[in-house]
Design an enzyme around this catalytic site. Structure first.
Site, PDB file in Angstrom:
ATOM      1  N   GLU A   7     -53.426 -47.205 -29.220  1.00 56.32           N
ATOM      2  CA  GLU A   7     -52.785 -46.099 -29.895  1.00 56.32           C
ATOM      3  C   GLU A   7     -51.777 -45.387 -28.997  1.00 56.32           C
ATOM      4  OE1 GLU A   7     -55.250 -42.850 -30.970  1.00 56.32           O
ATOM      5  OE2 GLU A   7     -53.890 -42.152 -32.527  1.00 56.32           O
ATOM      6  N   ASP A   8     -52.194 -45.076 -27.777  1.00 57.69           N
ATOM      7  CA  ASP A   8     -51.361 -44.232 -26.911  1.00 57.69           C
ATOM      8  C   ASP A   8     -50.643 -45.017 -25.821  1.00 57.69           C
ATOM      9  OD1 ASP A   8     -52.553 -42.120 -28.273  1.00 57.69           O
ATOM     10  OD2 ASP A   8     -54.222 -42.049 -26.842  1.00 57.69           O
TER      11      ASP A   8
END
Ligand code: MN
Length: 485
Positions: free
Chosen positions: A78-79
């Site tokens: 996600e990051d």
């Protein structure tokens, strides 16, 4: 940046990790460190601190090496500008599935009913496919509430309440009681700051007193165990989790003197035989308090909990609680479902839910919820089926049926069989004739009377709690209408 020391994870694991386990975990740590290398947390620390702490929580929960690796990787996709293909290429399908599942669950923030419901739905779907996704999500949440001090105040309160209302009950239902207790205690100060201060102060004074009492008992018992040649015995104290003490205090007008189990002495021994030996020792050293001996080893609690509980007069006007259990029982009392479903007899990790009584409610819940269309209805049913207090009721054969608090004999009848529900005409509760709208209590023994021409009526919906029973009644009524028209 000081690199994270992977040994901290190994040390927390259930079994000494094999070389292959170590390689996997080290590789995941290196991969995550690289993926997050430019990121910082709100606290200003390197981002890798977060997945590293999540992995430590998972290791302490006794999950398998794949889950720990997935915990390290859970935010990379996600990051961390990493693709799911990268994760799969490096770590295989199972781990990639978990990382993807956790990411999807995390993307949904609880804003408004619609999105809230949608994320809960996802939670259940993920749970059905691989319960380890939920365990990672719980560990992720635990580390996030522990570091709430770095978050904006308005967000702190929201996250804390959500933790108490959604995540802790979920941990509770999965039987990971230690995580439930830790989640609640971490969220408590942000959710109810005033009450938190009050309870902390109460526990501090009262806790000191009770610990002093327990120390004396501890010394006498250790000595006696040594005299009798029991070397493999662990004795420690347990102090009640703060938030669960708070809930109890609320029931007792905030009077801490009315709470007897604020702390207890815990004795852990290798075998069941040792448990009874220790019980004999305790009762010969001190006078037991009448009616406080509970043998949950011979008759476990319906949720599977096993231990012997007793209380003794310490001789100086005090009473002390003592809990005796084996290592295995202790593990289960802390980690519940995870200690069952994650390893099979050969110690190999299992990813799917097995047809195990302890997890069957998850599958049942899913089956019912698949059939529910409206969001409101889904949320309502979740609240009763998952998050409400549960009671345990017995059939005449001794089977245990788990129901939400306030459930009626109708709920019970449908939980046994649809035909029994559809033709219920009356109930015997603990040997007494009772009407079908009588609220059931914990440990009731219930027999349903069935008549061929009895059938569900609209009235039943007024005292039926479970989603399943309500659905069946509605189906029956709808079909009746069709036939008439
Ligand atoms: Mn995270």
């Amino acid at each position: 940046m000081v690199p994270m020391d992977v040994k901290e994870i190994y040390d927390l694991m259930k079994k000494t990790p094999t070389e292959a386990d170590k390689k996997l975990i080290k590789k995941a740590l290196d991969f995550a460190t690289e993926a997050h290398k430019t990121q910082k947390r709100f606290s200003g620390e390197s981002y890798i601190v977060h997945p590293f702490e999540v992995a430590k929580i998972l290791a302490d929960m006794r999950t398998d090496p794949e889950t720990i690796a997935a915990g390290l990787l859970h935010d990379t996709y996600e990051d961390g500008h990493v693709s799911l293909e990268d994760v799969e290429k490096n770590f295989g399908k199972d781990i990639a599935f978990m990382v993807d599942g956790v990411t999807k669950l995390g993307k949904l923030r609880y804003q408004g009913l619609e999105r809230h419901v949608e994320s809960l739905r996802k939670l259940f779907i993920a749970m059905a496919k691989d319960i380890r996704v939920i365990l990672i999500r719980l560990a992720d949440r635990l580390h996030n509430v522990r570091t709430l001090e770095h978050v904006r105040p308005d967000k702190q309160k929201r996250i804390a309440l959500e933790t108490l209302e959604i995540y802790a009950p979920l941990a509770n239902r999965l039987g990971v009681w230690k995580i439930k207790g830790l989640l609640e205690d971490a969220a408590f100060p942000y959710a109810y700051p005033e009450d938190y201060k009050k309870v902390t102060a109460l526990r501090k004074t009262k806790g000191k007193e009770t610990i002093k009492k327990l120390e004396k008992v501890y010394r006498s018992l250790s000595k006696e165990a040594a005299n009798q040649g029991m070397t493999n015995i662990q004795i420690d104290y347990r102090i009640k989790y703060l938030y669960s003490l708070y809930l109890k205090l609320k029931l007792k007008d905030m009077d801490i003197d009315k709470i007897y189990d604020i702390s207890a002495l815990r004795v852990i021994v290798p075998t069941i035989g040792d448990c009874y030996k220790v019980l004999g020792m305790v009762h010969s050293l001190w006078t037991p308090v009448p009616d406080r001996l509970k043998d949950y080893i011979a008759t476990p609690k319906p949720n599977g909990y096993q231990s012997i509980h007793t209380a003794i007069f310490t001789g100086d006007g005090n009473v002390a609680e003592i809990q005796i259990r084996t290592e295995e029982m202790h593990r289960e009392a802390q980690y519940g479902v995870t200690s069952h479903i994650l390893y099979d007899e050969h110690g190999k990790a299992r990813s799917k839910l097995k047809s195990d009584k302890k997890t069957s409610w998850i599958r049942e819940l899913l089956d019912w919820h698949k059939k529910i269309d409206s969001h409101e209805e889904f949320l309502d049913s979740l609240k009763t089926d998952l998050f409400q207090d549960r009671i345990f009721v017995f059939t005449p054969k001794g089977d245990v049926i788990e129901l939400p608090k306030g459930a009626s004999p109708i709920d019970f009848a449908y939980a046994i069989h649809t035909d029994i529900g559809d033709h219920a005409s009356g109930a015997m509760i603990n040997g007494k004739f009772s009407s079908l709208d009588t609220p059931l209590k914990n440990n009731d023994l219930v027999l349903i009377e069935v008549k061929k021409n009895s059938k569900p009526s609209n009235k039943w919906l007024g005292f039926t709690k479970t989603t399943f029973a309500r659905k069946q009644i509605k189906n029956f009524l709808a079909e009746g209408k069709k036939i008439k028209n």
